[in-house]
Design a protein around this motif. Sequence first.
Motif, PDB file in Angstrom:
ATOM      1  N   LEU A 143       0.804  -0.972  -0.033  1.00 43.06           N
ATOM      2  CA  LEU A 143       0.300   0.325  -0.005  1.00 43.06           C
ATOM      3  C   LEU A 143       1.196   1.277  -0.021  1.00 43.06           C
ATOM      4  O   LEU A 143       0.969   2.144  -0.995  1.00 43.06           O
ATOM      5  CB  LEU A 143      -0.964  -0.211   1.318  1.00 43.06           C
ATOM      6  CG  LEU A 143      -1.933   1.342   1.299  1.00 43.06           C
ATOM      7  CD1 LEU A 143      -2.665   0.899  -0.102  1.00 43.06           C
ATOM      8  CD2 LEU A 143      -2.619   1.403   2.654  1.00 43.06           C
ATOM      9  N   MET A 144       2.004   1.067   0.404  1.00 41.97           N
ATOM     10  CA  MET A 144       2.627   2.830   0.913  1.00 41.97           C
ATOM     11  C   MET A 144       3.221   2.316  -0.047  1.00 41.97           C
ATOM     12  O   MET A 144       3.762   3.398  -1.160  1.00 41.97           O
ATOM     13  CB  MET A 144       3.881   2.951   1.798  1.00 41.97           C
ATOM     14  CG  MET A 144       4.362   3.375   2.589  1.00 41.97           C
ATOM     15  SD  MET A 144       5.994   4.313   0.981  1.00 41.97           S
ATOM     16  CE  MET A 144       6.565   2.584   0.749  1.00 41.97           C
ATOM     17  N   ARG A 145       4.276   1.619  -1.415  1.00 43.82           N
ATOM     18  CA  ARG A 145       4.575   1.580  -2.343  1.00 43.82           C
ATOM     19  C   ARG A 145       3.419   2.413  -3.154  1.00 43.82           C
ATOM     20  O   ARG A 145       3.871   2.897  -4.374  1.00 43.82           O
ATOM     21  CB  ARG A 145       4.573   0.445  -3.022  1.00 43.82           C
ATOM     22  CG  ARG A 145       6.492  -0.100  -1.681  1.00 43.82           C
ATOM     23  CD  ARG A 145       6.846  -1.455  -2.968  1.00 43.82           C
ATOM     24  NE  ARG A 145       7.963  -1.791  -2.045  1.00 43.82           N
ATOM     25  CZ  ARG A 145       9.002  -0.862  -2.834  1.00 43.82           C
ATOM     26  NH1 ARG A 145       9.445  -0.149  -3.615  1.00 43.82           N
ATOM     27  NH2 ARG A 145      10.534  -1.640  -2.423  1.00 43.82           N
ATOM     28  N   SER A 146       2.699   1.816  -3.245  1.00 47.74           N
ATOM     29  CA  SER A 146       1.007   2.095  -4.559  1.00 47.74           C
ATOM     30  C   SER A 146       0.889   3.675  -4.163  1.00 47.74           C
ATOM     31  O   SER A 146       0.759   4.753  -4.753  1.00 47.74           O
ATOM     32  CB  SER A 146      -0.468   1.412  -4.419  1.00 47.74           C
ATOM     33  OG  SER A 146      -0.275   1.586  -3.100  1.00 47.74           O
ATOM     34  N   ARG A 147       1.259   3.832  -2.944  1.00 42.79           N
ATOM     35  CA  ARG A 147       0.467   5.001  -2.604  1.00 42.79           C
ATOM     36  C   ARG A 147       1.844   6.389  -3.345  1.00 42.79           C
ATOM     37  O   ARG A 147       1.694   7.389  -3.801  1.00 42.79           O
ATOM     38  CB  ARG A 147       0.063   5.511  -0.851  1.00 42.79           C
ATOM     39  CG  ARG A 147      -1.103   4.969  -0.901  1.00 42.79           C
ATOM     40  CD  ARG A 147      -0.932   5.193   1.146  1.00 42.79           C
ATOM     41  NE  ARG A 147      -0.979   6.490   0.846  1.00 42.79           N
ATOM     42  CZ  ARG A 147      -2.166   7.648   0.924  1.00 42.79           C
ATOM     43  NH1 ARG A 147      -3.111   7.542   0.799  1.00 42.79           N
ATOM     44  NH2 ARG A 147      -1.399   8.760   2.158  1.00 42.79           N
ATOM     45  N   TYR A 148       3.107   6.037  -3.279  1.00 39.24           N
ATOM     46  CA  TYR A 148       4.190   6.420  -3.880  1.00 39.24           C
ATOM     47  C   TYR A 148       3.933   6.935  -4.840  1.00 39.24           C
ATOM     48  O   TYR A 148       4.649   8.067  -6.014  1.00 39.24           O
ATOM     49  CB  TYR A 148       5.325   5.969  -3.078  1.00 39.24           C
ATOM     50  CG  TYR A 148       6.779   6.638  -3.637  1.00 39.24           C
ATOM     51  CD1 TYR A 148       7.066   7.817  -3.683  1.00 39.24           C
ATOM     52  CD2 TYR A 148       6.736   5.967  -5.332  1.00 39.24           C
ATOM     53  CE1 TYR A 148       8.378   8.773  -3.845  1.00 39.24           C
ATOM     54  CE2 TYR A 148       8.048   6.357  -6.321  1.00 39.24           C
ATOM     55  CZ  TYR A 148       8.680   7.868  -4.999  1.00 39.24           C
ATOM     56  OH  TYR A 148       9.389   7.963  -6.357  1.00 39.24           O
ATOM     57  N   THR A 149       3.187   6.311  -5.802  1.00 38.99           N
ATOM     58  CA  THR A 149       3.701   5.832  -7.149  1.00 38.99           C
ATOM     59  C   THR A 149       1.812   6.591  -7.428  1.00 38.99           C
ATOM     60  O   THR A 149       1.912   7.033  -8.486  1.00 38.99           O
ATOM     61  CB  THR A 149       3.387   4.304  -7.479  1.00 38.99           C
ATOM     62  OG1 THR A 149       4.132   3.414  -7.590  1.00 38.99           O
ATOM     63  CG2 THR A 149       2.683   4.325  -8.786  1.00 38.99           C
ATOM     64  N   ALA A 150       0.538   7.348  -6.453  1.00 37.43           N
ATOM     65  CA  ALA A 150      -0.161   7.584  -6.825  1.00 37.43           C
ATOM     66  C   ALA A 150       1.220   9.157  -6.811  1.00 37.43           C
ATOM     67  O   ALA A 150      -0.130   9.761  -7.617  1.00 37.43           O
ATOM     68  CB  ALA A 150      -1.166   7.475  -6.035  1.00 37.43           C
ATOM     69  N   PHE A 151       1.381   9.316  -5.964  1.00 35.18           N
ATOM     70  CA  PHE A 151       2.122  10.920  -5.905  1.00 35.18           C
ATOM     71  C   PHE A 151       2.756  10.904  -7.194  1.00 35.18           C
ATOM     72  O   PHE A 151       2.098  12.472  -7.558  1.00 35.18           O
ATOM     73  CB  PHE A 151       2.517  10.764  -4.482  1.00 35.18           C
ATOM     74  CG  PHE A 151       2.595  11.352  -3.336  1.00 35.18           C
ATOM     75  CD1 PHE A 151       2.178  12.604  -3.261  1.00 35.18           C
ATOM     76  CD2 PHE A 151       1.962  10.666  -2.517  1.00 35.18           C
ATOM     77  CE1 PHE A 151       1.180  12.784  -2.083  1.00 35.18           C
ATOM     78  CE2 PHE A 151       1.541  11.034  -1.159  1.00 35.18           C
ATOM     79  CZ  PHE A 151       0.910  12.549  -0.927  1.00 35.18           C
ATOM     80  N   VAL A 152       3.577  10.064  -7.251  1.00 32.55           N
ATOM     81  CA  VAL A 152       4.690  10.055  -9.084  1.00 32.55           C
ATOM     82  C   VAL A 152       2.928  10.605 -10.298  1.00 32.55           C
ATOM     83  O   VAL A 152       3.519  11.284 -11.257  1.00 32.55           O
ATOM     84  CB  VAL A 152       5.375   9.144  -8.992  1.00 32.55           C
ATOM     85  CG1 VAL A 152       6.017   9.021 -10.953  1.00 32.55           C
ATOM     86  CG2 VAL A 152       6.548   8.574  -8.435  1.00 32.55           C
ATOM     87  N   ARG A 153       2.312   9.473 -10.229  1.00 33.97           N
ATOM     88  CA  ARG A 153       1.307   9.995 -11.135  1.00 33.97           C
ATOM     89  C   ARG A 153       0.235  11.161 -10.388  1.00 33.97           C
ATOM     90  O   ARG A 153      -0.966  10.973 -11.811  1.00 33.97           O
ATOM     91  CB  ARG A 153       0.245   8.557 -11.337  1.00 33.97           C
ATOM     92  CG  ARG A 153       1.548   7.867 -11.482  1.00 33.97           C
ATOM     93  CD  ARG A 153       0.166   6.108 -11.715  1.00 33.97           C
ATOM     94  NE  ARG A 153      -0.620   5.845 -12.815  1.00 33.97           N
ATOM     95  CZ  ARG A 153      -0.171   5.723 -13.740  1.00 33.97           C
ATOM     96  NH1 ARG A 153       0.659   4.829 -14.494  1.00 33.97           N
ATOM     97  NH2 ARG A 153      -1.257   5.995 -14.612  1.00 33.97           N
TER      98      ARG A 153
END
Length: 136
Positions: free
Chosen positions: A33-43
Motif C-alpha cells: 500500500l505504501m509503494r502504491s501511494r508513492y506511485t500515486a504521488f508520482v502519477r
Amino acid sequence: MDNQPCPCGSVRSFGECCGPALAGTPPLTAEALMRSRYTAFVREDAEYLFETWHPGTRPTELTIDHDVRWRGLTILDTVGGSPDDRKGTVEFRAAWREGSSSGVLHERSRFVKQSARWWYLDGILDPPGPPSGRGT
C-alpha cells in the motif's frame, strides 16, 4: 505504461506491481500500500491517495502539488503489515524535486488493516519534507 518499471522502485513492471492497486485491487500488505501511494504521488492520483487514507485520519480534501516531482523511493524498514497482521509500519525515504530545490522526505508511516484492506493511518516525518508532498 503497464510494461514500464514501476515508479515505486520495485523490480517489477507497473502492471505487475502498483498498477492493479491504482486500478482498484487492494494491496495485500502495508508495504505494498505504501509503494502504491508513492506511485500515486508520482502519477498525481489524488483520488487514490484520498481513498486509501483511513477515514478517521484523512483530511477533508487532498490537493497534489503539481510542481513537486518524486524521484525515487527507498524502503528502510518494515514492521508487521503482512496479510495476516492488523497493523504495520513502513519507514522510507522518498527523493523529491521542486524547481531548483530538492530533498528527501523521511517518514515512518503507520498502517492499519480494517474491513479486509490496508489503510494509511498517519506518519511521522524526520525532518519535515517538501512543502506539500506529505502523507505518503
